[in-house]
Design a protein around this motif. Structure first.
Motif, short mmCIF file in Angstrom:
data_model
loop_
_atom_site.label_atom_id
_atom_site.label_comp_id
_atom_site.label_asym_id
_atom_site.label_seq_id
_atom_site.Cartn_x
_atom_site.Cartn_y
_atom_site.Cartn_z
N MET A 17 -39.63 -57.35 -45.65
CA MET A 17 -40.13 -56.43 -47.20
C MET A 17 -41.61 -56.82 -46.12
N ILE A 18 -42.43 -55.53 -46.57
CA ILE A 18 -43.95 -56.08 -46.07
C ILE A 18 -44.84 -56.79 -47.10
N THR A 19 -45.23 -57.81 -46.12
CA THR A 19 -46.30 -58.34 -47.48
C THR A 19 -47.76 -58.01 -47.79
N SER A 20 -48.02 -56.84 -46.23
CA SER A 20 -49.65 -57.23 -46.71
C SER A 20 -50.04 -55.64 -46.00
N ILE A 21 -50.79 -55.09 -46.30
CA ILE A 21 -51.52 -53.57 -45.72
C ILE A 21 -53.01 -53.39 -46.47
N ASP A 22 -53.70 -53.38 -44.95
CA ASP A 22 -54.82 -53.04 -44.94
C ASP A 22 -54.71 -51.56 -43.90
N TRP A 23 -56.57 -50.33 -45.04
CA TRP A 23 -56.72 -49.49 -44.35
C TRP A 23 -58.12 -49.35 -44.08
N ALA A 24 -58.89 -49.51 -43.32
CA ALA A 24 -59.63 -49.26 -42.31
C ALA A 24 -60.83 -47.71 -42.92
N PRO A 25 -61.89 -48.18 -43.70
CA PRO A 25 -62.59 -46.64 -44.10
C PRO A 25 -62.80 -46.46 -42.88
N ASN A 26 -63.44 -46.71 -41.86
CA ASN A 26 -63.63 -46.03 -40.72
C ASN A 26 -63.78 -44.91 -40.33
N ASN A 78 -60.18 -45.22 -40.00
CA ASN A 78 -59.19 -44.53 -40.68
C ASN A 78 -57.58 -44.65 -40.27
N ARG A 79 -57.48 -46.27 -40.35
CA ARG A 79 -55.52 -47.00 -39.24
C ARG A 79 -55.39 -47.70 -40.50
N ILE A 80 -54.47 -47.95 -40.43
CA ILE A 80 -53.77 -48.40 -41.20
C ILE A 80 -53.13 -49.37 -40.54
N VAL A 81 -53.46 -50.34 -41.41
CA VAL A 81 -52.46 -51.96 -40.18
C VAL A 81 -51.32 -52.33 -41.47
N THR A 82 -50.21 -52.71 -40.88
CA THR A 82 -48.84 -53.23 -42.20
C THR A 82 -48.20 -54.24 -41.68
N CYS A 83 -48.04 -55.75 -41.93
CA CYS A 83 -47.67 -56.96 -41.30
C CYS A 83 -46.52 -56.91 -42.43
N ALA A 84 -45.41 -57.81 -41.64
CA ALA A 84 -44.48 -58.27 -43.02
C ALA A 84 -43.47 -59.29 -41.97
N GLN A 85 -42.17 -59.31 -43.55
CA GLN A 85 -41.41 -60.51 -43.15
C GLN A 85 -40.78 -60.30 -41.69
N ASP A 86 -41.10 -59.56 -41.21
CA ASP A 86 -40.26 -59.28 -39.71
C ASP A 86 -41.16 -59.71 -39.04
N ARG A 87 -42.42 -59.83 -39.05
CA ARG A 87 -42.82 -60.57 -37.97
C ARG A 87 -43.82 -60.17 -37.03
N ASN A 88 -43.98 -58.48 -37.14
CA ASN A 88 -44.44 -58.15 -36.47
C ASN A 88 -45.29 -56.83 -37.45
N ALA A 89 -46.02 -56.59 -37.04
CA ALA A 89 -47.09 -55.62 -37.28
C ALA A 89 -47.09 -54.57 -36.92
N TYR A 90 -47.51 -52.93 -37.70
CA TYR A 90 -47.62 -52.33 -37.15
C TYR A 90 -49.14 -51.21 -37.48
N VAL A 91 -49.84 -50.72 -36.54
CA VAL A 91 -50.93 -49.56 -36.73
C VAL A 91 -50.31 -48.45 -36.79
N TRP A 92 -51.18 -47.78 -37.59
CA TRP A 92 -51.16 -46.76 -38.39
C TRP A 92 -51.54 -45.38 -37.96
N GLN A 93 -51.83 -44.39 -37.24
CA GLN A 93 -52.89 -43.51 -36.98
C GLN A 93 -52.82 -42.27 -37.26
N GLN A 94 -52.91 -41.83 -37.67
CA GLN A 94 -53.00 -39.91 -37.83
C GLN A 94 -53.31 -38.95 -36.64
N SER A 95 -52.28 -38.33 -36.70
CA SER A 95 -52.13 -37.42 -35.58
C SER A 95 -51.29 -36.47 -35.45
N PRO A 96 -51.72 -34.91 -35.55
CA PRO A 96 -51.17 -33.63 -35.72
C PRO A 96 -49.90 -34.18 -34.46
#
Lengths: 156, 409
Positions: free
Chosen positions: B59-68, B70-88
């Protein structure tokens, strides 16, 4: 299902275990002094009750209530004193008395109510008296007071 | 009087674990109590789901979206975090969110994640008695994590960055709120001295504060200037601390504990939690008090008009005498049974607040730090609500206001 594993004290295998003493500030007073204070307060409360000053008696006994380890005797004495006040108060007076208490005193009174309910038949603890006080105290101090009584590790 | 904007994102009252808006607020990332994060796009007065970010396996526990950036970071109970970036996408040319795994080096669930103000670091709170401070290493082309460990004794429940990008506040289940230095040599310039201290190598403890009656610290927040710290704890209290002499004001609530808070100006805080309504606190170095609620108790709402009006005044015991109680009383005395939470049960099981369950997150929505005009809240009821912070309604006299104590410790 075998639930014996729940009884294993896992803390003994944890070298970095968190102790109760790390979760709250200990009472700065010496245990002997705490007991002495409780005895003096019990006497003062008897005098106040004889004068009919329930609010004053309750304020006095709730202030500096003993908590933490090594002061069982003082805790019992203080509980007895609190219960004697609770039992000797007319039901119609309760709302005004609990309203007059400071927020800190209300929290401590709530702790004693729950402690009393956890000890049915102890001394002259009476469930119906405690429930009466609990209702009036919750009306005055809100559910936040109950939450604090349950959260606080400084058990009376 | 603009009423709060209410959006039900979670179907069948699925809880929203976390929400984060993008910079211009036309998209929102939420986690609906699942392993996926979903992105929703605004279409007029409704939100449509456009993307699903699936990579976590707990389960994902928290999300944050960097305004400038434009990257999203998510973290979860699986002890990992992912940084999400938009690309074509190489085939279609469509913009897609690409995940990058961040090795946090924690052995328990991650609980909250927040980008730093400069968006070059993020902090992940966790159940491993540690906070992972992650920064990007261009040579290795990955995010590296450094752990703040000492002297945390239990799960860290919340983090908040100081505006100087170096200091970090953390609230934890060992009943303490702390201020750490999260200074990273390769990323940060030497910070100017603040009220919290001058020399700030990594893991310096700049402040440690215990909650009033020993409750878990659920939420922490620096004021817009960074000179004041507020924290809310499970003893139904909120504490505001002024360093360096640590003058602290604790407000004990008569209602249930707060779980989340955000500063709107240097002198006001909005906090919410188990009481299902956002409360407004205001004050200054001279003292703090609860000034009201954003949830107008007299507003018309389905099935609750008259009952709602009496909420603050007639029922000082909060919700003891409300929905759930009535449901069971009706079942008992009149033989009316309706399953709590079922959609058919009309107003009976409805609370007199906009949110129908615990609010778990309140975040700034509109305005600049220090002058926030609107805030957004989300909670266990699956609703996302945007509130105007100026519309403060007083709380009934017999309710909370009467017995507030803003005491100096």
């Amino acid at each position: 299902m075998d639930v014996n594993f729940r009884k294993i004290d896992i803390d003994q295998y944890d070298e970095d275990v968190i102790l109760d003493s790390e979760l709250y500030e200990p009472d700065p007073r010496d245990p002997a002094q705490v007991l002495n204070d409780a005895k003096q307060k019990a006497a003062a409360v008897r005098q106040s009750l004889a004068r009919g000053d329930v609010a004053g008696a309750l304020t006095a006994v709730l202030e500096g209530a003993p908590y933490g380890p090594n002061v069982e005797e003082a805790k019992n004495l203080n509980l007895q004193t609190v219960v004697s006040i609770l039992n000797s108060t007319k039901a119609t007076e309760i709302p005004n008395i609990v309203r007059a208490l400071s927020p800190d005193a209300q929290d401590i009174l709530m702790k004693y109510l729950y402690k009393g309910m956890a000890l049915p038949g102890w001394g002259d603890v009476s469930g119906s008296v405690l429930l009466g006080w609990h209702e009036k105290l919750t009306e005055a101090a809100g559910t936040g007071c109950i939450v604090r009584a349950m959260t606080d590790r400084r058990l009376v | 009087m603009a009423p709060p904007e209410l959006y039900a994102l979670g179907q069948n009252q699925t809880a929203i674990n976390s929400h984060a808006f993008n910079a211009n607020r036309n998209e929102v990332a939420v986690s609906l109590n699942s392993t996926d994060a979903t992105i929703w796009e605004r279409h007029g007065h409704e939100w449509r789901q456009t993307e699903t970010l699936s990579e976590h396996d707990k389960m994902i526990t928290s999300i944050d979206w960097a305004p400038n950036s434009n990257r999203i970071v998510t973290c979860a109970q699986d002890r990992n975090a992912y940084v999400w970036q938009q690309s074509p996408d190489p085939q279609t040319g469509r913009m897609v969110w690409k995940p990058t795994l961040v090795l946090l080096r924690i052995n328990r669930a991650a609980t909250q994640v927040r980008w730093s103000p400069n968006e070059d670091k993020f902090a992940v709170a966790s159940g491993a008695r540690a906070i992972a401070i992650c920064s990007f290493d261009p040579e290795g082309d990955w995010w590296v994590s450094r752990l703040l460990k000492k002297p945390i004794r239990s799960t860290v429940l919340s983090v908040d960055w100081h505006p100087n990008n170096v200091l970090l506040a953390a609230g934890s289940a060992d009943m303490k709120a702390r201020v750490f230095s999260a200074y990273i040599k390769d990323v940060d310039k030497r910070p100017a001295a603040t009220v919290w201290g001058e020399k700030l190598p990594f893991n310096t403890i700049c402040g440690e504060y215990t909650s009033h009656a020993g409750g878990w610290v659920h939420a922490v927040g620096f004021s817009p200037s960074g000179d004041v710290l507020a924290f809310a704890s499970h003893d139904s209290s909120i504490t505001i601390v002024y360093p360096p002499n640590s003058a602290a004001y604790t407000i004990k609530l008569s209602s249930l504990p707060l779980l989340t808070l955000t500063w709107t100006t240097e002198n006001s805080i909005i906090a919410a939690g188990h009481d299902c309504q956002p409360l407004v606190f205001s004050g200054s170095q001279g003292g703090w008090e609860l000034t009201g609620t954003l949830d107008d108790p007299n507003a018309n709402k389905t099935g609750g008009g008259a009952a709602r009006a009496g909420f603050g005044a007639a029922s000082p015991v909060g919700r003891l005498n409300s929905a759930a109680f009535n449901t069971f009383r009706n079942a008992d005395s009149r033989g009316i049974s309706n399953v709590p939470g079922s959609p058919a049960s009309s107003g009976e099981s409805e609370l007199f607040t906009v949110h129908q369950n615990t609010i778990t997150s309140v975040r700034p929505y509109e305005g600049v730090p220090g002058n926030i005009a609107r805030v957004s809240t989300s909670g266990v009821d699956g609703k996302l609500v945007v509130w105007d912070v100026t519309q403060v309604s007083p709380i009934g006299v017999t309710g909370i206001v009467g017995r507030l104590a803003g005491m100096q410790l």
